[in-house]
Design a protein around this motif. Structure first.
Motif, PDB file in Angstrom:
ATOM      1  N   PHE A   5      -6.263 -10.855  -3.681  1.00 18.47           N
ATOM      2  CA  PHE A   5      -6.108  -9.790  -4.664  1.00 18.47           C
ATOM      3  C   PHE A   5      -5.464  -8.568  -4.009  1.00 18.47           C
ATOM      4  N   TYR A   6      -4.527  -7.972  -4.734  1.00 20.05           N
ATOM      5  CA  TYR A   6      -3.866  -6.752  -4.301  1.00 20.05           C
ATOM      6  C   TYR A   6      -4.072  -5.679  -5.360  1.00 20.05           C
ATOM      7  N   THR A   7      -4.169  -4.435  -4.925  1.00 17.34           N
ATOM      8  CA  THR A   7      -4.184  -3.339  -5.883  1.00 17.34           C
ATOM      9  C   THR A   7      -2.744  -3.042  -6.293  1.00 17.34           C
ATOM     10  N   ALA A   8      -2.562  -2.713  -7.558  1.00 18.13           N
ATOM     11  CA  ALA A   8      -1.206  -2.546  -8.085  1.00 18.13           C
ATOM     12  C   ALA A   8      -1.217  -1.615  -9.285  1.00 18.13           C
ATOM     13  N   MET A  25       5.606  -4.540 -11.168  1.00 19.06           N
ATOM     14  CA  MET A  25       4.383  -3.998 -10.596  1.00 19.06           C
ATOM     15  C   MET A  25       4.663  -3.368  -9.238  1.00 19.06           C
ATOM     16  N   LEU A  26       4.006  -2.246  -8.979  1.00 16.53           N
ATOM     17  CA  LEU A  26       4.059  -1.620  -7.665  1.00 16.53           C
ATOM     18  C   LEU A  26       2.794  -2.050  -6.926  1.00 16.53           C
ATOM     19  N   VAL A  27       2.978  -2.849  -5.888  1.00 21.98           N
ATOM     20  CA  VAL A  27       1.857  -3.515  -5.222  1.00 21.98           C
ATOM     21  C   VAL A  27       1.602  -2.879  -3.860  1.00 21.98           C
ATOM     22  N   GLU A  28       0.346  -2.576  -3.589  1.00 23.09           N
ATOM     23  CA  GLU A  28      -0.022  -1.925  -2.333  1.00 23.09           C
ATOM     24  C   GLU A  28       0.350  -2.796  -1.140  1.00 23.09           C
ATOM     25  N   GLY A  29       1.015  -2.196  -0.147  1.00 21.26           N
ATOM     26  CA  GLY A  29       1.392  -2.897   1.057  1.00 21.26           C
ATOM     27  C   GLY A  29       2.562  -3.843   0.897  1.00 21.26           C
ATOM     28  N   VAL A  30       3.161  -3.893  -0.292  1.00 18.35           N
ATOM     29  CA  VAL A  30       4.250  -4.824  -0.557  1.00 18.35           C
ATOM     30  C   VAL A  30       5.484  -4.106  -1.084  1.00 18.35           C
ATOM     31  N   GLY A  31       5.339  -3.385  -2.190  1.00 15.83           N
ATOM     32  CA  GLY A  31       6.473  -2.751  -2.850  1.00 15.83           C
ATOM     33  C   GLY A  31       6.502  -3.149  -4.311  1.00 15.83           C
ATOM     34  N   PHE A  54      -0.579   3.523 -15.365  1.00 17.43           N
ATOM     35  CA  PHE A  54      -1.461   4.550 -14.798  1.00 17.43           C
ATOM     36  C   PHE A  54      -2.880   4.054 -14.540  1.00 17.43           C
ATOM     37  N   GLN A  55      -3.117   2.767 -14.636  1.00 17.75           N
ATOM     38  CA  GLN A  55      -4.413   2.190 -14.328  1.00 17.75           C
ATOM     39  C   GLN A  55      -4.272   1.321 -13.080  1.00 17.75           C
ATOM     40  N   THR A  56      -5.217   1.464 -12.157  1.00 16.57           N
ATOM     41  CA  THR A  56      -5.189   0.609 -10.981  1.00 16.57           C
ATOM     42  C   THR A  56      -5.684  -0.784 -11.356  1.00 16.57           C
ATOM     43  N   LEU A  57      -4.909  -1.790 -10.970  1.00 19.48           N
ATOM     44  CA  LEU A  57      -5.245  -3.172 -11.262  1.00 19.48           C
ATOM     45  C   LEU A  57      -5.456  -3.948  -9.972  1.00 19.48           C
ATOM     46  N   LEU A  58      -6.293  -4.955 -10.045  1.00 14.46           N
ATOM     47  CA  LEU A  58      -6.377  -5.966  -9.002  1.00 14.46           C
ATOM     48  C   LEU A  58      -5.639  -7.193  -9.506  1.00 14.46           C
ATOM     49  N   VAL A  59      -4.654  -7.652  -8.749  1.00  7.74           N
ATOM     50  CA  VAL A  59      -3.858  -8.791  -9.195  1.00  7.74           C
ATOM     51  C   VAL A  59      -3.852  -9.878  -8.125  1.00  7.74           C
ATOM     52  N   ASN A  60      -3.883 -11.106  -8.570  1.00 16.74           N
ATOM     53  CA  ASN A  60      -3.740 -12.279  -7.718  1.00 16.74           C
ATOM     54  C   ASN A  60      -2.539 -13.046  -8.232  1.00 16.74           C
ATOM     55  N   ASN A 104      11.322  -6.821  -4.757  1.00 15.47           N
ATOM     56  CA  ASN A 104      11.176  -7.861  -3.738  1.00 15.47           C
ATOM     57  C   ASN A 104      11.711  -7.459  -2.373  1.00 15.47           C
ATOM     58  N   GLU A 105      11.712  -6.171  -2.091  1.00 16.68           N
ATOM     59  CA  GLU A 105      12.026  -5.696  -0.748  1.00 16.68           C
ATOM     60  C   GLU A 105      10.794  -4.993  -0.196  1.00 16.68           C
ATOM     61  N   PRO A 106      10.386  -5.305   1.022  1.00 18.06           N
ATOM     62  CA  PRO A 106       9.150  -4.738   1.563  1.00 18.06           C
ATOM     63  C   PRO A 106       9.261  -3.240   1.857  1.00 18.06           C
ATOM     64  N   ILE A 107       8.727  -2.445   0.979  1.00 20.10           N
ATOM     65  CA  ILE A 107       8.664  -0.988   1.177  1.00 20.10           C
ATOM     66  C   ILE A 107       7.214  -0.613   0.925  1.00 20.10           C
ATOM     67  N   ASP A 108       6.388  -0.791   1.951  1.00 23.11           N
ATOM     68  CA  ASP A 108       4.952  -0.754   1.742  1.00 23.11           C
ATOM     69  C   ASP A 108       4.394   0.635   1.428  1.00 23.11           C
ATOM     70  N   HIS A 109       4.986   1.703   1.925  1.00 20.66           N
ATOM     71  CA  HIS A 109       4.392   3.030   1.749  1.00 20.66           C
ATOM     72  C   HIS A 109       4.658   3.641   0.372  1.00 20.66           C
ATOM     73  N   VAL A 110       5.519   3.033  -0.415  1.00 20.13           N
ATOM     74  CA  VAL A 110       5.846   3.610  -1.714  1.00 20.13           C
ATOM     75  C   VAL A 110       4.638   3.579  -2.645  1.00 20.13           C
ATOM     76  N   TYR A 111       3.773   2.602  -2.504  1.00 22.18           N
ATOM     77  CA  TYR A 111       2.567   2.524  -3.345  1.00 22.18           C
ATOM     78  C   TYR A 111       1.688   3.759  -3.141  1.00 22.18           C
ATOM     79  N   GLN A 112       1.409   4.097  -1.896  1.00 19.70           N
ATOM     80  CA  GLN A 112       0.542   5.242  -1.628  1.00 19.70           C
ATOM     81  C   GLN A 112       1.211   6.539  -2.059  1.00 19.70           C
ATOM     82  N   LEU A 113       2.527   6.635  -1.864  1.00 25.29           N
ATOM     83  CA  LEU A 113       3.249   7.832  -2.303  1.00 25.29           C
ATOM     84  C   LEU A 113       3.122   7.998  -3.815  1.00 25.29           C
ATOM     85  N   TYR A 114       3.327   6.909  -4.545  1.00 25.84           N
ATOM     86  CA  TYR A 114       3.196   6.935  -6.005  1.00 25.84           C
ATOM     87  C   TYR A 114       1.774   7.297  -6.408  1.00 25.84           C
TER      88      TYR A 114
END
Length: 230
Positions: A5-8, A25-31, A54-60, A104-114
């Protein structure tokens, strides 16, 4: 490849078939990832209600190629609702992120910035300052940031100097004072200090100029919802 599960966050949603929706989806640690989700049967109403921005989701999800497939998802935590101007600014954050962050390009920090700036829409009294901060930091993450420390000649940005900006060179000092960016304004933008009205105005002009090549000719719809803020 299977994932845990990832937060997204959901950035964009559109119908794909009678029982499926296409999600960006904007996925934590992924992009940013593009996914298909099934919303049918007895849980369809519940699932559609959960798949909101604007809602945090857990996705698999699964998928070896560009398109992923959501296996399971659920709400994660609580998010204070955005209302009025905050909501329009939230739509702007989503559309801008969806449009200029590659899929589909790994930009992991964009999730936290958003996430940080989404939360600030509920906390910061100056919504325009939140948007400008996000724009410049997002451009930096994507490799399109500008050097606010030195001008095109390699000289430090001087507080009292006036500068013009050229995409291929950077900031060029003007021989005579005219319209342009003051060194003080550039230093404030670099520090993400948009408290002064003139800095906020010039930051907006500069960010629009920097983002134009990334957005192309298609305008952002969210700007029409709330022009004064975005």
């Amino acid at each position: 490849m299977d994932s845990d599960f990832y937060t997204a966050y959901l950035l964009h949603r559109r119908p794909f078939s009678d029982s499926q929706v296409m999600l960006d989806m904007l996925v934590e640690g992924v992009g940013q990832l593009r996914m298909l989700a099934r919303v049918s049967g007895r849980q369809a109403t519940k699932h559609k209600a959960q798949l909101q921005p604007f809602q945090t989701l857990l996705v698999n999800y699964t998928g070896k190629h560009d398109l992923k497939y959501i296996q399971r998802f659920e709400l994660h935590g609580t998010q204070s609702p955005l209302v009025g101007d905050q909501l329009y600014c939230g739509f702007y954050l989503n559309e801008l992120t969806n449009r200029i962050v590659p899929i589909n390009e790994p930009i992991d920090h964009v999730y936290q910035l958003y996430k940080t700036h989404l939360q600030q829409l509920n906390q910061h009294p100056n919504l325009q300052a939140v948007l400008r901060s996000y724009e410049f930091q997002l451009l930096e993450l994507l490799g399109y940031g500008v050097d606010f420390s030195f001008d095109a000649a390699g000289e430090p940005i001087a507080q009292e100097q006036t500068y013009s900006y050229f995409a291929e060179y950077g900031f060029v000092a003007q021989e005579q004072i005219g319209s342009g960016f003051s060194g003080a304004q550039l230093n404030a933008i670099a520090a993400h200090d948009f408290s002064a009205p003139d800095v906020l105005y010039m930051a907006k002009q500069l960010s629009r100029h920097l983002m134009k090549p990334l957005l192309g000719k298609k305008p952002l719809k969210s700007r029409e919802l709330f022009k004064p803020q975005s």
